[in-house]
Structures are given as structure tokens and as C-alpha cells.
Write a protein that holds these residues in place. Structure first.
Motif: not given
Ligand SMILES: Nc1ncnc2c1ncn2[C@@H]1O[C@H](COP(=O)(O)OP(=O)(O)OP(=O)(O)O)[C@@H](O)[C@H]1O
Ligand SMILES: [Mg+2]
Lengths: 434, 299, 349
Positions: B95, B98, B100, B136, B138, B142-143, B296-298
Motif C-alpha cells: 500500500r 501507491n 493508499m 491495485m 485488494f 471490493n467491487p 514449511g518448518r515455521f
């Protein structure tokens, strides 16, 4: 992150079967609580409806007779000696009515007796004759049978609001008058008709001549001024505060003030209007213009608060969407946010207008609580409004004003219902979902 | 309008920042440093001839710092993927590109971000112009609660990109086609955009973004609500768009990042941990955190 | 939505175009003042409007005091032409008037209003003296047990006050302190009643202020109930509670003779005749005041005065009598009429 969430036996979560038994044990209690709550809600609604129904039944039962008016059939000799082309406007039409009554009851001779006889019909009876003659001047010299309004005391007796068999000392109408009424009734010369006068004329001291058109017109002009001023100003203020104003101590202060103003007793706005619009600007007293300005002050906070609430209810993602394609702040607000908030703003506005329509206290201060016969024709003519008319009639001694009061309340209620229905319609019509 | 964007604080390259605090306790696996910027990001943040450059960007939400001293370039005709655990600041950083974040109260951005050499936080720069250049999409679709046609046509309309109604119709159609939505909606362009399914709405938002023909497109998890087929279509679109635009895409899918991007940036707790060519990041991560995350070891 | 905005804008412009009409001209008479005189004033206004072809006057019911405040504020179209009053204008009010340039005032006494104490027809007629009224309603009275000094009113029933009265609780519904009827009741009933008690009569001679305070303090322990400005409401409450007594203007008794009856005060029942003959003790004169400076600039003021002082209006057989106005005696009526039509001025302080 993308590993499945594993429940270990040591984490304290009980085995599925135990969960089921525990949940089942509590289910009954939960449902009972829900049922209790529903019952409570339902009884609250029923209670409210019952009060409403009671009010309506009371007002309607008292007021519906005001929509009817007792009329007396008289045969009028349009005497060319009294009425001729030269004096069509000023001729003594009431005198013609009196003469026709004398003809109906030739036995009446005494002065006092004659006065009582004349009092059978309204002092507005002459106006009816005048209208008839003006419409058709060929009536001069002929006898016309005409229904003229009865006096309010007669009206009350005919409608049964005053008992006939009370001892004479306890009635406003003497035995003689009652005898005449009965004679007229037996000749079919008394009837009750739809009361056009009530909707066509302004206030009057004679209940049978009093109408609500003046007050309705006054209400119309006043509310128009209020709407035309408070809606744009309220919406603009709400938009500015919500979308453009920086959030700082000043805007907080303004917000607190607006919220406070919404709770200020309405009479205060009347005093303010008296000081500012009448004393300082010298606008005409008792005029819908000043009344509308005062009511604007009163409704603005409501509209601003409703407007801000409906702006806040517009999801910020809509603003983001507009801004992200390169709309300016103003474009985002006017193209996307405002159309979504407008139904809510309209609802708020109409509720504010409803409140303004029913308001008397602030108008007292600017002279709109007044006896005004002529129907206002503009924003600066002296005028009164519906609730004030109700208040004035409720305070009148004449018995016949009791039913007029209820009838005026009915009319006011009808307007309020119409406005609220408009609010619901507008909301449904323009509401969009996201 | 942009009153709450604070003055940027420029810091010279190589000047030490809070970098040591943010990587405290983390082992720098390969020992390779990025070249002079902040000193904490692993890999080369530079590209030749960048479209956008970000230098020492910090973002604060009130007192809370969400982005710490991030420097990165965005090349021309390149897709940059941003990955990282939830809440690490990917959307926040996106964000910034631009502006935002201007709309979020209490949000403060420091550092320098340029687009084609022009500082986008410069007071003389028009934010409307910037957003016309940097589109952008989102995270949540969000139309506008308007017709499908209006949704796509809105941007071109306010910028006056179409000379005639026909031209506008054409822009709408090509945008919807590119977003892979045309076939599904061509018979109901006048119906509300909010009546579409979640995935369709997201594609509508993509169409809306590309209708203004921006230079850079920022996409925040554009495929999180899409089925594999629609995802594939969006990925094809991204490939296609790369020929003209720069694209920054946030994704939680390693596979997607691997499929669509040329470079990948890994964020962790507001820090940019590692940047590099996508194939290298996924095959030979240099930082321990990056390795843990992609394997994936997180958590 | 857009069309809606255009409509709103159009309305705004329309309203704005209407707005700047100033108040420089007024072609109707503007009347303010007492709510007691309001029904009579409005009746005349309506008749005047019909008969003379002028616009019907605007009558605002502001109360006597409020009326004089507006009336005395100055000369000019924004100020009223006529003020109605249920008492004569006070010296202080005349002074304000004079200060504001209102120096030529014509006083017209129009008749009387009776204040009645009435109850439901279901109960017997009350026979009260003014002393009874005072003893029943004053908040402090001289000790009835013969002790010196004042005590808090101990009476619970009318019989406690006077053994000849019925054995029912004292419950009086009356107008609130803001009302002119209340002022008149205090002056005509309470004050006069107090004077019938020797110790208070002496007090008046020594300390007028203290006497006024005693005579004008009404009980606040529930025996007296402020029933609001609306006299119709009092009438209705009397019907549901036959033990209660109401205090209001004669016209409300006159309109409801089938339901309520007036108490005899000092042996006289309130009727049209007894009040007109000034036998009924609780009666007060009613007035209106004309601003002579406005005659000529506001059309119709002399004609309005003429209509009001016509026998067909304020005479014993006139239409105001039907509304409950009790006319002046013939001779006084004639002299007031002549003075009023000649616009004879009130002497200023
Ligand atoms: N408007 C805001 N106000 C305050 N804090 C915020 C705001 N938006 C985001 N944050 C915080 O900033 C941090 C980064 O948020 P961000 O939305 O950028 O995460 P993200 O990497 O996009 O996560 P995800 O993958 O879940 O979308 C989080 O800790 C979040 O709580
Ligand atoms: Mg995110």
C-alpha cells in the motif's frame, strides 16, 4: 503455517463423547434462555402495539365525527330588494337565512326567541348563500333550497355529544331550541354531511367554520423551508466532518457540540430564533420562513448525526477501490460513498422532518402560535402549523372543538405516517448491498 | 488532503539503522550481505533500470512499526512476488507503493519511494496521477455496488481515457477478457458487480485495475478466493501483463510465486529478510528464516 | 439520485428567491396578549375580517405580561398594534412603553371575566366564602386553635375548614403560576379571603409585603394541584373525580353546564347575570390597548375598535356574550365606546 492443526491429548480438550454429553446437558438451558428472551421481546412489541391501538381508537372515536357536519335545509327567497347586481358582494345574505328560518317557524315572534332561532344555523350560513348567488345570478328573485351549516351547539346535539333529556338548566340549548331541532329533523331538514369546510378553510372561532387548510399550508411552507435548508447543509456538514476534515481537537469539539445540540430542548432554538432572525435580521414574525429557519436549527444536528452514521456505515473498501483507480477524494466521495450513504441520510432527514412537523414549542417564540384565519400564500405570510392548531383548539372552551382537536390530530398523524412511509420507501428503493 | 503523511527521512546508503535490532537473534546463514542498503537484507535488492525504487521505508501505525527499513527495487517487465507469514507487513508495504496508506488514520511512512525516478511522496506529486499509474487489486474483493460495466468503466471514465462510447465499450470488453471474466458476464454487464461470486468479484477488480492501463499493478493475494482454473487464468494474465507492466504480487502460495514471478521477496515481522531471483530463493535460500518458511518448518 | 439533487438545488434557489422579502409593509392588524381575552379578540377579528374587507388580524396568545412586553417594545410594523390584557396595564409597563417611544395608548375595557370554582354535577353544589377558600388553600394560616402566629395549613377536608361544608378531601385543580387566571384568583379570592381574618387585616396595615406573601402562597402539600394551562383538561378531570374542585374561567363553565356546576361564593352562584351585575365576587375586568401611533399606517385599526365596541359584539345580546364575555353595564359601555372610538389617550406617567 500450512500444517494441519493437531490436537494433542495433553492440551486439555476432552474426548468427543464427553463434549457431546456436556453440550447436551447445557442445551436445554440455552434454549430456555432463548425462548424467554423471545417471549420478552414479543411482549414488549405487543405492549407497544396495544398502547398505539389504544391511542388510535381513542382519537379516532373522538375525532371521526369532526369529519361530518350537521346541515340544515332552508328555503331561501333571494329577494331582489336585498340582493341586486350592485351589491352582490355585500348583500345581507345572513339576513336572507334568518328570514327563511322565520318562515319555517312563523310562531316565533319575541326578540329573544328570534335570537335563539337564528342561532340554529352557523354565522357562516350567509357565506354559503352568497357563494350560490355569485355562481348563478339568475337565482335572484327565486327561492332556492339550500343546505347550510348548523351552529356548533346544534351540531353537538345532533351528533349526540350532548344528551337531550337532561334538565334544561344543564344544557346550553334550551327546550325551545331542542323543539325546533326535532321539528326540523321530522321534516327531514337536518342531516349530517361530509365536512368539506374542515379541509377547505383556515381557523375560525366558530367550530363549524374552522378548518385545517391554513395550518396545513403553514406546515407545508415551514417544512419546505426546513427541508430545503437542513438537508443540503446537514449533508454537506456530515460529508465534510466525516470525509474531509482533519481529525483533531477542533473537530472533536465540533462533534461534541453537535451531539449536545441534538439533545437541547427545542424551546431553546425558539429563543435563539427570536434573538437572531426576528430581532437581529428583522425577518417577519409568525412567518413560515422564520419558523422553518428555527426548525432547521433544531433538525440540523439530527441530520448531521444520522448522516455521519450512514457515512461511517459505508465500508472503507469502497473508498479504497475508488481511490486505487485514481479517483480524487472528492470523486470517491460523490461517486461512491454518498450514493451509498444517501438512503440512511434520507431516513435521518425524514425522521428529523417528522419531528419538526410535530413541534410547537420553538414556534411559540417566533409568533407562530397565533389565530390566523387567512390561508398563507407564501413564506412570509403569517401562518401557523398543524400541531399549533391542535394546541389552540384543545385550549378552546367550545365543546365542538374537542372533536376538531382529535380530527386535527388524525390529520397530523396521517402526514407523519405518510412521511415515515416515504422514508421506508426511499430506503428500500435506493439501498444497495455490498 | 495528505496532511498526515509525515516528512520523509532520507538516510544515506550504508548508514546503519535499526537493522541490528531487527535481525537480532537471527543467524545469517550464508553470511552474504546485500550491497550496502540497511545491511540486513540478504540478496541483491537492486535491479538494472528499475521502475520503482524503495529506500529505507518505515511504516508506523501510530506507535507501532509495521515495516522496518525496507529497501527494494521493482524492475520493468518483471513480476515481483512478496511472501511471508501472515501479519508480516506485505499488504502494508504494498500500500505504500501507491500511497493508499494515506487514507489510514495514524499511518506514517518514512523513507523514499520513486516511480520512474520521481519521488512519489513529494508534495508536488499528484496522488491521483500516481494511482492512475500504479493500480491495485485488494486482498478482499471490493467491487463497487454498481453494474459490472460501470465497475470496469469507472476508471477510464474519470480519467477521460475513452473518446467515445464505443471506445469505452471496447476497453471494458478487453479488460474483462484479460481478467478471464468476459465469457461469464458478457450477457449481464448491467447487473450488479456485487452479485458475482467471490472469485468472479476478484477478477472484476483485476479488470477494473487494468482498465486504466497503469504502469505498475499491485496485487494483494489476488487468487486467494479462486479455484485452480481461475487461478491459472489469472496467472496467464500476469504473464501477459508482464510484457507491458511491472507487477508486484503478494501470495501465500509458494507454487504460485514460483510459477509467476521472476524475483521473490521474503518478509518477516516487518523486515525484508531476503530478496533474489525466484528460482534461487526456492532452491537455495540463504537465510535460515527463508528456508524455514519455504520448507514449511515455521510457527 | 442526480435528478434528486437537481430538484433539491432548484428548491433551494426557489426558497432563496422568496426569502429576501422584508417586513417593511404589514397590511393586517397584529394583536398579542392575554389568553383570557384571546377567544373574544379572535372572534371580533374574524367578524371584522368578514365585514370590512380588511385582512383578518393575527392574534397571538402570549399572556398579559408577555403581550405588554411585545407591545411596549416600540413603534413600527414589527411591533403589535393591540395588546389584550386580563388586568389593567401596570405603571412599570407604561414606563417601559414610554421609554420605547410608545406614548399614545388607548385603553378599552371590554367586559368581565368570572373565575369559578366548579365541581362535577354528581356532587352537591359547594357553598363557599372567600374566607373558606383562603383557609382551605393558603399554605400558612393563623393558628385555628387560637394560638398566636402562623401554622402550616392543617386542614384535610372541607369540613375541617368549615363544619357546614361536606366531609370530603380538599382537592383543587387550578391553573399554574404562569397563568393570568391564577393571578386573578390570588388577588380576588385569596387576598380578599385573607382580609376577612382580623389578624391578617392588621398585618396588611403594618407590613403589606408580608401580607401579600401569606395571601399569595398556595399549599404545596397536594391539596392544590397545578393542572396545566389547558382548562378543558381540568373540566375532564372534574368529571372523573366528583370530589375535586376546579378553578378556571367562566366561559368553560358556561360551555359545560351539563357536566359541571359552579360553587356559590359568598352566597352568589356564578352566572352570566350575577357577574354582569357585579354581584359575584370573583370577577375581573378585561381590556385591550391600542397603539395610536399605528393608526393610519396599519389599515383597519379604527374599524376594528368600532367592530369590537358594537353592541352586536360586546353587548348583552352580542356574539361575544355567546363566547362567555360578560358585558359592561350599559352606561359604562356607552362611555367606553365613545372614548375608544375617539381614541382617547391614556395619561402617561
Ligand atoms: N490499519 C492498521 N492499523 C494498525 N495496525 C495495522 C493496520 N493494518 C495492519 N496493521 C498491522 O500491521 C502489521 C502488518 O499487517 P499487514 O496487513 O501488512 O500484514 P500482511 O503481511 O498483509 O498479512 P496477511 O498475509 O495476513 O494479509 C500487522 O501486525 C497488522 O496488525
Ligand atoms: Mg495482507
Amino acid at each position: 503455517m500450512n500444517k494441519p492443526f493437531v490436537t494433542t491429548s495433553s492440551s486439555g480438550v476432552s474426548s468427543p463423547s464427553r463434549t457431546v454429553t456436556i453440550v447436551q446437558a447445557s442445551l436445554h438451558k440455552r434454549y430456555r434462555a432463548e425462548k424467554r428472551f423471545r417471549l420478552l421481546g414479543l411482549s414488549a412489541v405487543i405492549c407497544g402495539l396495544a398502547f398505539l391501538a389504544f391511542m388510535f381508537v381513542d382519537i379516532i372515536s373522538k375525532g371521526y365525527t369532526a369529519f361530518l357536519q350537521t346541515m340544515v335545509l332552508v328555503d331561501i327567497d333571494v329577494d331582489p330588494g336585498e340582493v341586486h347586481v350592485g351589491n352582490l358582494d355585500q348583500a345581507d345574505y345572513q339576513g336572507l337565512v334568518k328570514k327563511s328560518l322565520e318562515k319555517l317557524f312563523p310562531e316565533v315572534t319575541g326578540r329573544q326567541e328570534k335570537r335563539e332561532l337564528y342561532a340554529l344555523v352557523s354565522s357562516g350560513a350567509g357565506t354559503v348563500v352568497r357563494q350560490r348567488v355569485l355562481e348563478d345570478t339568475s337565482m335572484i328573485g327565486k327561492t332556492i333550497a339550500l343546505w347550510v351549516p348548523a351552529n356548533d351547539d346544534v351540531d353537538m346535539v345532533v351528533k349526540g355529544h350532548v344528551e337531550r333529556n337532561l334538565p334544561e338548566s344543564e344544557r346550553r340549548l334550551g327546550d325551545r331550541t331542542l323543539g325546533w331541532i326535532e321539528a326540523l329533523e321530522s321534516q327531514g331538514r337536518i342531516t349530517t354531511r361530509w365536512n368539506k369546510t374542515f379541509f377547505k378553510s383556515g381557523d375560525s372561532r366558530e367550530p363549524e367554520l374552522a378548518g385545517i387548510l391554513g395550518a396545513t399550508a403553514g406546515s407545508f411552507y415551514t417544512i419546505l423551508v426546513t427541508l430545503v435548508l437542513s438537508f443540503p447543509i446537514g449533508v454537506a456538514a456530515a460529508l465534510y466532518l466525516e470525509e474531509f476534515a482533519p481529525k483533531n481537537r477542533w473537530t472533536d469539539l465540533i462533534e461534541v457540540n453537535i451531539n449536545n445540540l441534538a439533545a437541547v430542548p427545542s424551546i431553546v432554538f425558539g429563543l435563539l430564533g427570536l434573538a437572531v432572525f426576528l430581532s437581529f435580521f428583522g425577518l417577519p414574525r409568525s412567518s413560515p420562513l422564520v419558523g422553518g429557519l428555527v426548525l432547521t436549527l433544531m433538525t440540523l444536528p439530527t441530520i448531521i448525526i444520522a448522516g455521519r452514521a450512514s457515512l461511517q456505515a459505508v465500508p472503507p473498501s469502497i473508498r479504497d477501490a475508488a481511490l486505487s483507480v485514481g479517483a480524487s477524494r472528492m470523486q470517491a466521495v460523490f461517486h461512491h460513498v454518498l450514493p451509498l450513504a444517501l438512503p440512511g441520510m434520507l431516513t435521518g432527514t425524514i425522521i428529523g422532518m417528522g419531528r419538526a412537523l410535530g413541534e410547537t414549542a420553538p414556534l411559540l417564540m417566533v409568533g407562530m402560535v397565533a389565530f390566523i384565519v387567512d390561508i398563507p400564500r407564501g413564506f412570509t405570510d403569517p401562518a401557523t402549523v398543524l400541531p399549533v392548531q391542535i394546541y389552540l383548539w384543545a385550549d378552546s372552551a367550545e365543546r365542538a372543538f374537542v372533536e376538531k382537536t382529535s380530527a386535527a390530530i388524525l390529520v397530523l398523524l396521517a402526514f407523519l405516517i405518510a412521511m415515515n412511509a416515504a422514508a421506508v420507501y426511499l430506503r428500500n428503493r435506493f439501498e444497495r448491498r455490498w | 488532503m495528505d496532511a498526515f503523511v509525515s516528512a520523509k527521512s532520507l538516510k544515506g546508503p550504508g548508514k546503519p539503522t535499526q537493522g541490528d535490532r531487527s535481525v537480532a537473534g537471527l543467524e545469517n546463514k550464508s553470511g552474504m550481505e546485500s550491497q550496502g542498503l540497511g545491511g540486513k537484507t540478504v540478496g541483491d535488492v537492486h535491479v538494472a533500470d528499475p521502475r520503482m525504487t524503495c529506500r529505507h521505508v518505515n511504516v508506523f501505525y501510530g506507535d507501532k512499526q509495521a515495516i522496518r527499513d525496507v529497501s527494494i527495487d521493482i524492475g520493468r517487465n518483471e513480476v515481483l512476488a512478496m511472501i511471508g507469514p501472515s501479519g508480516c507487513g506485505k499488504s502494508t508495504f504494498l500500500r505504500c507503493l501507491n500511497r493508499m496508506n494515506d487514507t489510514i488514520e495514524g499511518c506514517r511512512v518514512t523513507g523514499t519511494i520513486t516511480l520512474d525516478g520521481q519521488d512519489i511522496y513529494d508534495p508536488s506529486l499528484d496522488v491521483v496521477l500516481l494511482r492512475a499509474q500504479v493500480g491495485m487489486v485488494f486482498q478482499k474483493p471490493n467491487p463497487f455496488p454498481k453494474s459490472i460495466y460501470e465497475n470496469v468503466a469507472y476508471g477510464p471514465k474519470i480519467h477521460g481515457l475513452a473518446q467515445s462510447r464505443d471506445e469505452l465499450d471496447e476497453i471494458v470488453e478487453t479488460s474483462l477478457r484479460k481478467a478471464g471474466l468476459w465469457e461469464e458476464v458478457k450477457d449481464r454487464l448491467q447487473q450488479s458487480g456485487t452479485g458475482l461470486s467471490g472469485g468472479q468479484q476478484q477478477r472484476l477488480c483485476i479488470a477494473r485495475a487494468i482498465a486504466v492501463n497503469p504502469e505498475v499493478i499491485l496485487m494483494d493475494e489476488p487468487c486467494s478466493a479462486l479455484d485452480p482454473i481461475a487461478t491459472g487464468r489469472i496467472e496467464d494474465l500476469i504473464h501477459e501483463l508482464r510484457e507491458q507492466y511491472s507487477i508486484v504480487i503478494v501470495t501465500h502460495s509458494m507454487q504460485q510465486a514460483a510459477r509467476v514471478s521472476q524475483r521473490t521477496a521474503f518478509f518477516h515481522m516487518g523486515d525484508l529478510i531476503e530478496v533474489g531471483p525466484t528460482d534461487r530463493i526456492f532452491t537455495r535460500p540463504r537465510h535460515k528464516l527463508t528456508e524455514d518458511y519455504i520448507t514449511g518448518r515455521f510457527g | 439520485m442526480k435528478r434528486f439533487f437537481y430538484a433539491m438545488t432548484a428548491l433551494c434557489i426557489l426558497a432563496a428567491a422568496q426569502a429576501p422579502v422584508n417586513a417593511s409593509a404589514r397590511d393586517y392588524i397584529y394583536i398579542v396578549g392575554s389568553s383570557t381575552v384571546y377567544p373574544f379578540s379572535t372572534t371580533v377579528a374574524e367578524q371584522f375580517g368578514k365585514a370590512y374587507g380588511f385582512k383578518t388580524p393575527k392574534v397571538e396568545s402570549t399572556g398579559t405580561g408577555g403581550g405588554f412586553k411585545l407591545f411596549c417594545a416600540g413603534v413600527g410594523v414589527e411591533h403589535p398594534d393591540i395588546s389584550n390584557a386580563s388586568r389593567a396595564i401596570k405603571k412599570s409597563e407604561l414606563e417601559t412603553c414610554a421609554q420605547n417611544g410608545v406614548k399614545e395608548i388607548v385603553e378599552v375595557k371590554i367586559g368581565f371575566d368570572g373565575i369559578v370554582l366548579a365541581n362535577s354535577k354528581k356532587a352537591p353544589v359547594m357553598q363557599l366564602s372567600r374566607k373558606d377558600i383562603f383557609m382551605a388553600l393558603a399554605s400558612e394560616i393563623p393558628d385555628p386553635k387560637g394560638g398566636a402566629g402562623m401554622v402550616k395549613n392543617p386542614f384535610k377536608t372541607w369540613k375541617d375548614v368549615n363544619p357546614a361544608l361536606p366531609d370530603v378531601k380538599i382537592e383543587v385543580l387550578g391553573p399554574p403560576p404562569t397563568s393570568g387566571t391564577r393571578d386573578a384568583f390570588l388577588e380576588l379570592a385569596m387576598e380578599e379571603g385573607a382580609l376577612e381574618i382580623a389578624s391578617l387585616k392588621d398585618l396588611k396595615k403594618t407590613d403589606e409585603k408580608a401580607f401579600k406573601k401569606v395571601a399569595h402562597s398556595i399549599r404545596e402539600d397536594g391539596a392544590w394541584i397545578d393542572a396545566g394551562e389547558n382548562d378543558n383538561l381540568i373540566v375532564q378531570k372534574l368529571l372523573t373525580n366528583p370530589n375535586a374542585v376546579g378553578v378556571f374561567g367562566f366561559s368553560f363553565l358556561d360551555q359545560n353546564t351539563d357536566k359541571i356546576q359552579g360553587a356559590a361564593v359568598n352566597g352568589t352562584t356564578p352566572t352570566f347575570e350575577t357577574i354582569a351585575a357585579q354581584k359575584y365576587p370573583l370577577s375581573r375586568p378585561l381590556f385591550f390597548y391600542v397603539k395610536k401611533a399605528h393608526v393610519g399606517s396599519i389599515p383597519g385599526i379604527p374599524e376594528f375598535v368600532k367592530e369590537f365596541t358594537e353592541d352586536k359584539a360586546w353587548g348583552p345580546q352580542g356574539y361575544l356574550a355567546d363566547k362567555g364575555l360578560i358585558p359592561l353595564p350599559d352606561a359604562e359601555r356607552a362611555s367606553v365606546r365613545d372614548a375608544a372610538r375617539a381614541m382617547k389617550l391614556l395619561s402617561m406617567p
